[in-house]
Every structure is written in C-alpha cells, then in structure tokens.
Design an enzyme around this catalytic site. Structure first.
Site, mmCIF file in Angstrom:
data_model
loop_
_atom_site.group_PDB
_atom_site.id
_atom_site.type_symbol
_atom_site.label_atom_id
_atom_site.label_comp_id
_atom_site.label_asym_id
_atom_site.label_seq_id
_atom_site.Cartn_x
_atom_site.Cartn_y
_atom_site.Cartn_z
ATOM 1 N N GLY A 13 0.802 -1.210 0.000
ATOM 2 C CA GLY A 13 0.000 0.000 0.000
ATOM 3 C C GLY A 13 0.835 1.260 0.000
ATOM 4 O O GLY A 13 2.011 1.248 -0.354
ATOM 5 N N HIS B 145 2.443 4.756 -4.939
ATOM 6 C CA HIS B 145 2.942 5.881 -5.719
ATOM 7 C C HIS B 145 3.015 5.466 -7.183
ATOM 8 O O HIS B 145 2.590 4.346 -7.551
ATOM 9 C CB HIS B 145 4.296 6.370 -5.192
ATOM 10 C CG HIS B 145 5.341 5.293 -5.089
ATOM 11 N ND1 HIS B 145 5.872 4.636 -6.188
ATOM 12 C CD2 HIS B 145 5.964 4.754 -4.002
ATOM 13 C CE1 HIS B 145 6.772 3.758 -5.794
ATOM 14 N NE2 HIS B 145 6.843 3.799 -4.481
ATOM 15 N N GLU B 146 3.547 6.322 -8.023
ATOM 16 C CA GLU B 146 3.539 6.079 -9.465
ATOM 17 C C GLU B 146 4.313 4.820 -9.847
ATOM 18 O O GLU B 146 3.993 4.166 -10.844
ATOM 19 C CB GLU B 146 4.100 7.291 -10.201
ATOM 20 C CG GLU B 146 4.033 7.197 -11.722
ATOM 21 C CD GLU B 146 2.628 6.984 -12.273
ATOM 22 O OE1 GLU B 146 2.489 6.293 -13.305
ATOM 23 O OE2 GLU B 146 1.658 7.489 -11.660
ATOM 24 N N SER C 141 9.748 6.267 -4.016
ATOM 25 C CA SER C 141 9.661 5.394 -2.852
ATOM 26 C C SER C 141 8.682 5.997 -1.864
ATOM 27 O O SER C 141 8.578 7.229 -1.739
ATOM 28 C CB SER C 141 11.035 5.237 -2.193
ATOM 29 O OG SER C 141 10.924 4.605 -0.930
ATOM 30 N N SER C 142 7.979 5.133 -1.143
ATOM 31 C CA SER C 142 7.097 5.628 -0.088
ATOM 32 C C SER C 142 7.883 6.371 0.980
ATOM 33 O O SER C 142 7.351 7.247 1.664
ATOM 34 C CB SER C 142 6.341 4.451 0.546
ATOM 35 O OG SER C 142 5.553 3.783 -0.418
ATOM 36 N N ARG C 143 9.160 6.039 1.128
ATOM 37 C CA ARG C 143 9.980 6.692 2.151
ATOM 38 C C ARG C 143 10.344 8.136 1.791
ATOM 39 O O ARG C 143 10.751 8.906 2.658
ATOM 40 C CB ARG C 143 11.265 5.902 2.377
ATOM 41 C CG ARG C 143 11.068 4.529 3.009
ATOM 42 C CD ARG C 143 12.400 3.937 3.438
ATOM 43 N NE ARG C 143 12.245 2.643 4.067
ATOM 44 C CZ ARG C 143 12.447 1.493 3.442
ATOM 45 N NH1 ARG C 143 12.790 1.496 2.169
ATOM 46 N NH2 ARG C 143 12.310 0.345 4.076
ATOM 47 N N LYS D 65 12.076 -3.365 -9.878
ATOM 48 C CA LYS D 65 13.522 -3.574 -9.825
ATOM 49 C C LYS D 65 14.203 -2.699 -8.776
ATOM 50 O O LYS D 65 15.366 -2.940 -8.450
ATOM 51 C CB LYS D 65 14.161 -3.300 -11.194
ATOM 52 C CG LYS D 65 13.949 -4.396 -12.220
ATOM 53 C CD LYS D 65 14.766 -4.107 -13.473
ATOM 54 C CE LYS D 65 14.615 -5.199 -14.521
ATOM 55 N NZ LYS D 65 15.452 -4.908 -15.720
ATOM 56 N N GLN E 267 15.368 -8.101 -3.357
ATOM 57 C CA GLN E 267 14.079 -8.756 -3.152
ATOM 58 C C GLN E 267 13.639 -9.489 -4.413
ATOM 59 O O GLN E 267 13.198 -10.648 -4.349
ATOM 60 C CB GLN E 267 13.036 -7.721 -2.759
ATOM 61 C CG GLN E 267 11.608 -8.248 -2.724
ATOM 62 C CD GLN E 267 10.620 -7.185 -2.319
ATOM 63 O OE1 GLN E 267 10.472 -6.898 -1.139
ATOM 64 N NE2 GLN E 267 9.938 -6.579 -3.288
ATOM 65 N N HIS F 72 4.321 1.958 -8.208
ATOM 66 C CA HIS F 72 3.368 0.853 -8.099
ATOM 67 C C HIS F 72 2.365 0.874 -9.252
ATOM 68 O O HIS F 72 2.064 -0.166 -9.852
ATOM 69 C CB HIS F 72 2.582 0.976 -6.784
ATOM 70 C CG HIS F 72 3.401 0.895 -5.547
ATOM 71 N ND1 HIS F 72 3.623 1.988 -4.736
ATOM 72 C CD2 HIS F 72 4.053 -0.133 -4.962
ATOM 73 C CE1 HIS F 72 4.360 1.627 -3.700
ATOM 74 N NE2 HIS F 72 4.651 0.352 -3.817
#
Length: 276
Positions: free
Chosen positions: A27, A30-31, A180-182, A143, A148, A33
């Site tokens: 969740g 952002h763009e 990034s969500s961060r 990527k 991961q 995703h």
C-alpha cells in the site's frame, strides 16, 4: 473494481478468470506501483493488486505500527487500473501463529539483509502465501528492490511455482530520484540532496563502461563521496546481475546496489550496467 478481504471469496472470484496478473504491495501507493499495475494489464485478463502490510518482514525495532496505511486513497488510485484489490487483515493471512517459513538463499544475509535480519525470510514467506492464494500466471515486482526481486525469482524457480516473475523498471522523479514511499519523510533540503545517490551510481556506470574494473576502488569512491556529504552509507556494491555474486572479469551484465541513510530516511537504489 472489487475490494476483497477474504481468501475464500477471492479464490471464488478468480476461479473463472482466464489469466491473472498480480502486483503485490504494502500500500501507500505511488507512481512506481501504478506503473507495475499498468504493465500487469498487458499481461493478464484479470489484474489483482494486494495491499497488505506484512508483520513478518518487520524487525522488533522497525516501524510496523507506524507504516502508512492508506487503503482508501490507494483504491482511488487503482480505480480503472485493477480489477480486484485484495486487502486482507493480519488474522486472515495468519489465522494461527506462522511456524513454517521460506528459508531464503544466502544472499538474503547480505546488503539489506545484513542490517535487517529476518526481513527476507518474512518477505519470501508472505510472497509465497500470496502466490498460493492468487495463483497468478504472472506476478510483477519493481527492480528498485533488486535483492528482493532476485530472492523471489530464486524461490519461484526452486519451488517450481507456475508463475512468471516480471521485473518492472524503476520509476523516477524528474531529477532522477527513485520513487519510494519513504521519500515523503525527507525534508526539503534532504529531498534536494537525495538525488546525489543516483548521481554516484551514474558515475560508477560511466567509469565501468570506460574500462575501469577495479570494483573495490569504485565502491570505496562511492562510499566516500556519499559520506563526505553527510550520508550514512550501509553499502555500495558492484555485483553480477544473475546471482548477485562478486563479478569476474568475464561478467558483462553488472548491477550496482546501494543503500544509505539521509537524515532519518533510508534510501535504496541500483543501476544495471551492461558492458559491450
């Protein structure tokens, strides 16, 4: 677009789907995703996006409780892109204490895994559960989380799952910073500085393409360049793309992986380098 939180209902809905393309997320979309979801539309008749903040991949000192949960806003962003949003509760995903885990390959103890013990074990376990629940023909991962993606590909191959894993290119802001969500935690000054991580990786790419093969020296340069500007560097490492092992002289497909903290925000990035 349907929002489903129950595994049984999801499986019933998907039982009539000709082909399923799946994008797992935590969740706070952002763009980056959304770009994966658009790619999924081209790869499957039914597009499923999961939104689940997985407690297994958070360490005891990490921010599981503080991780942004923005389901309503995420669903608005996914309207017209996804067919199903699967947003289970923790009790739906883990109805009893999880005692069976995926043991990831040794590379999981390096890079991000070195500072986040158990992270990739929890990540791989929930991804396996989600792939088993959704049973997609194709699943897409960004990527930007290169390590991961590598671990997921190894898991799928070695467990013989019938799912094709597709890696989506990193989506960047206009100045080159990986989305990034961060990023929302950066101050204005830190946001202006954050692009320097990408610039360091581009410098390494330029030097390698010019024939520089002393990777240790290049890594030391990058770490020093970042540290001199106030970054707290976790790692900068040149590896081969296929196995993430240290490259030999004959390796032509390389990747530079990096993670560093800027203020209180941990940023990661990478850059593939193909020689010749």
């Amino acid at each position: 677009m349907l929002q489903i939180s129950n595994i049984t209902e999801l499986r019933e809905r998907l039982s009539v789907a000709v082909s399923v393309a799946f994008v797992p997320t935590m969740g706070n979309l952002h763009e980056g995703h959304l770009d994966l979801v658009r790619q999924a539309r081209e790869l499957g008749e039914c597009v499923v996006v999961s939104i689940f903040v997985n407690p297994l991949q958070f360490g005891p000192s990490e921010d599981f409780d503080k991780y942004p949960r923005t389901l309503a806003d995420d669903c608005v962003k996914l309207e017209g892109l996804a067919d199903i949003v699967f947003a289970p509760s923790v009790s739906e995903m883990y109805p009893q204490q999880q005692t069976v885990f995926v043991e990831p390959p040794p590379i999981a103890d390096e890079f991000c895994g070195a500072t986040r013990p158990g992270h990739f074990r929890g990540m791989a376990t929930v991804v396996l559960k989600l792939l088993n629940i959704v049973q997609p023909q194709v699943a897409l991962f960004g990527k930007k989380d290169y390590q991961q993606l590598h671990i997921i590909r190894q898991m799928v191959a070695q467990i013989n799952l019938p799912t094709r894993i597709v890696g989506g290119e990193t989506i960047r802001a206009a100045d080159g910073l990986a989305l990034s969500s961060r990023n929302q935690y950066l101050t204005l000054a830190e946001r202006a500085e954050a692009v320097f991580l990408r610039q360091v990786l581009l410098t390494l790419q330029q030097n390698i393409r010019a024939g520089e093969m002393d990777f240790v020296r290049l890594e030391e340069y990058a770490i020093s360049a970042l540290a001199n500007r106030g970054w707290q560097v976790e790692y900068v490492s040149v590896r081969n793309q296929l196995w993430l092992t240290k490259p030999g002289n004959s390796d032509r497909e390389l990747v530079v992986l990096a993670a560093a903290r800027l203020g209180g925000t941990r940023l990661i990035d990478n850059l593939e380098i193909n020689i010749g």
